[in-house]
Motif scaffolding. Structure first.
Motif, PDB file in Angstrom:
ATOM      1  N   ASP A 110      26.496 -60.585  35.273  1.00 43.24           N
ATOM      2  CA  ASP A 110      25.226 -61.302  35.213  1.00 43.24           C
ATOM      3  C   ASP A 110      24.052 -60.439  35.658  1.00 43.24           C
ATOM      4  O   ASP A 110      24.190 -59.247  35.941  1.00 43.24           O
ATOM      5  CB  ASP A 110      25.300 -62.609  36.013  1.00 43.24           C
ATOM      6  N   LYS A 111      22.892 -61.064  35.740  1.00 43.55           N
ATOM      7  CA  LYS A 111      21.642 -60.380  36.047  1.00 43.55           C
ATOM      8  C   LYS A 111      21.607 -59.757  37.435  1.00 43.55           C
ATOM      9  O   LYS A 111      20.829 -58.824  37.688  1.00 43.55           O
ATOM     10  CB  LYS A 111      20.474 -61.366  35.919  1.00 43.55           C
ATOM     11  N   ASP A 112      22.408 -60.265  38.337  1.00 42.86           N
ATOM     12  CA  ASP A 112      22.422 -59.768  39.709  1.00 42.86           C
ATOM     13  C   ASP A 112      23.517 -58.749  39.957  1.00 42.86           C
ATOM     14  O   ASP A 112      23.841 -58.451  41.110  1.00 42.86           O
ATOM     15  CB  ASP A 112      22.578 -60.939  40.683  1.00 42.86           C
ATOM     16  N   ARG A 114      26.538 -59.186  39.578  1.00 41.40           N
ATOM     17  CA  ARG A 114      27.816 -59.823  39.908  1.00 41.40           C
ATOM     18  C   ARG A 114      28.719 -59.685  38.687  1.00 41.40           C
ATOM     19  O   ARG A 114      28.271 -59.791  37.555  1.00 41.40           O
ATOM     20  CB  ARG A 114      27.633 -61.300  40.249  1.00 41.40           C
ATOM     21  N   ASP A 202      16.268 -62.647  31.801  1.00 40.95           N
ATOM     22  CA  ASP A 202      17.473 -62.226  32.512  1.00 40.95           C
ATOM     23  C   ASP A 202      18.608 -61.933  31.539  1.00 40.95           C
ATOM     24  O   ASP A 202      18.820 -62.665  30.563  1.00 40.95           O
ATOM     25  CB  ASP A 202      17.903 -63.289  33.510  1.00 40.95           C
ATOM     26  N   SER A 204      22.701 -61.016  30.637  1.00 39.67           N
ATOM     27  CA  SER A 204      24.111 -61.137  30.992  1.00 39.67           C
ATOM     28  C   SER A 204      24.957 -60.633  29.842  1.00 39.67           C
ATOM     29  O   SER A 204      24.480 -60.506  28.706  1.00 39.67           O
ATOM     30  CB  SER A 204      24.485 -62.596  31.300  1.00 39.67           C
ATOM     31  N   ASP A 233      22.413 -54.045  33.450  1.00 43.38           N
ATOM     32  CA  ASP A 233      21.433 -53.747  34.488  1.00 43.38           C
ATOM     33  C   ASP A 233      20.182 -54.532  34.124  1.00 43.38           C
ATOM     34  O   ASP A 233      19.532 -54.240  33.122  1.00 43.38           O
ATOM     35  CB  ASP A 233      21.128 -52.257  34.550  1.00 43.38           C
ATOM     36  N   ASN A 234      19.844 -55.521  34.916  1.00 45.11           N
ATOM     37  CA  ASN A 234      18.781 -56.446  34.546  1.00 45.11           C
ATOM     38  C   ASN A 234      17.403 -55.786  34.471  1.00 45.11           C
ATOM     39  O   ASN A 234      16.483 -56.337  33.880  1.00 45.11           O
ATOM     40  CB  ASN A 234      18.739 -57.623  35.527  1.00 45.11           C
ATOM     41  N   GLU A 235      17.251 -54.618  35.066  1.00 41.07           N
ATOM     42  CA  GLU A 235      15.977 -53.902  34.982  1.00 41.07           C
ATOM     43  C   GLU A 235      15.856 -53.091  33.698  1.00 41.07           C
ATOM     44  O   GLU A 235      14.749 -52.745  33.284  1.00 41.07           O
ATOM     45  CB  GLU A 235      15.821 -52.961  36.174  1.00 41.07           C
TER      46      GLU A 235
END
Length: 331
Positions: A110-112, A114, A202, A204, A233-235
């Motif tokens: 996911d975006k974080d 995780r 975001d 995923s 990598d959400n960035e």
């Protein structure tokens, strides 16, 4: 379908694998990324997946269109293929290993950052959902074999015989020769890797497969390995892979592509470089297929493979499209 026809017809050390620009300072990386993505109109929400799994992207789009998050979208999207007994490369109905056992691999991220993964899982239709439970309900990232299966039962998943009659008959026919020699474009598997960006921007991803048909019992490919078969990598963006997993693992392919995008490459350029890295490791061997799919933070996409035939499905507000990917070899 093109994908089906395709299947029928078809590292240096870690320090040197990662080039110097990748190891540049965060300030340099940020500047390059900003320049590369400047003046590019954002596309969101958006979902893409390997091959022409249009039902999968359609389901993921339903989630995104209704305002759902990208994690739910990729999980529900790939679950469509996991539950389809006519897809013999994922989930229910997947082709077995050489001992006749259907074993599944999957991961989700996911975006974080995780992530969760299951490998060599049997008797469970939806390994991607078990992987999500690993991510959300345990301190671990990977569960394997009987341990993963027991965990799934504890979480309420039902035991299901994954070997359909069609796949069983094909396996029995294969046993007459027991010849295991993957040929170009006949790797006997269609990994589904899916990447999505929701309305909030975001990202995923999810990846699920039954792996190579008639593989040695216990074999695990790249699909459930974070950084190889999938990386988010959400960035920056995300990438996923399909094809002969052993070769993707050697170059940590999906992670590499995301890092190349961080340097400033477009998704297409990064996928092309990812394939070239693999070709460099196999100068005297090109009788296998690899396909990469990537998306950056703005929703730009790219896909590339070794041999012609790999495609990817995309769904946005403009509708659903199937894109043929470029290839290193031209036929």
């Amino acid at each position: 379908m093109k994908r089906r026809n395709f299947l029928k017809n078809s590292t240096l050390g870690t320090a040197t694998l990662i080039s110097a620009p990748i190891l540049a300072s965060p300030q340099v990386q940020s500047t390059k990324k900003t320049k590369a993505m400047a003046n590019v109109k954002e596309v969101r929400p958006i979902v893409v997946c390997t091959w022409d799994f249009h039902n999968a992207t359609a389901r993921a789009w339903e989630v995104l269109k209704s305002g759902g998050n990208s994690l739910d979208a990729v999980e529900q999207g790939v679950m469509v293929e996991e539950a389809d007994p006519n897809n013999q490369t994922v989930g229910l109905g997947g082709r077995p290993d050489r001992d006749g056992n259907v074993t599944l691999d999957a991961c989700i991220m996911d975006k974080d950052a995780r992530c969760g993964s299951v490998v060599y899982l049997q008797n469970i239709v939806h390994p991607v959902s078990v992987a999500r439970k690993v991510m959300e309900d345990t301190p671990h990232i990977i569960l394997a074999g009987k341990g993963a299966e027991q965990f799934a039962y504890e979480k309420g998943f039902k035991k299901v015989n994954l070997l359909t009659e069609k796949s069983r008959q094909e396996w029995l026919k294969w046993k007459k020769t027991s010849k295991y020699q993957p040929v170009i474009n006949i790797e006997n598997h269609d990994t589904i890797g899916m990447l999505a960006i929701d309305k909030n921007g975001d990202i995923s991803g999810a990846c699920t497969t039954s792996g190579m048909a008639y593989k040695i019992a216990g074999r695990v490919g790249d699909s459930p390995i974070i950084g190889a078969g999938l990386f988010v990598d959400n960035e920056v963006g995300a990438a996923t892979a399909t094809g002969v997993g052993e070769e993707v693992i050697r170059t940590v392919g999906s992670f590499l592509i995301v890092e190349l995008m961080r340097q400033g490459m477009s998704p297409q350029e990064a996928c092309e470089e990812g394939v070239k890295r693999i070709i460099e490791k196999n100068k005297d061997k090109q009788d296998f297929q690899i396909g990469f799919l990537a998306i950056n933070k703005n929703g730009e996409t790219g896909g590339y493979c070794i041999h012609p035939g790999f495609t990817y499905s995309m769904f946005t507000a403009k509708g659903q499209l199937n894109h043929p990917a470029g290839s290193y070899l031209k036929g």
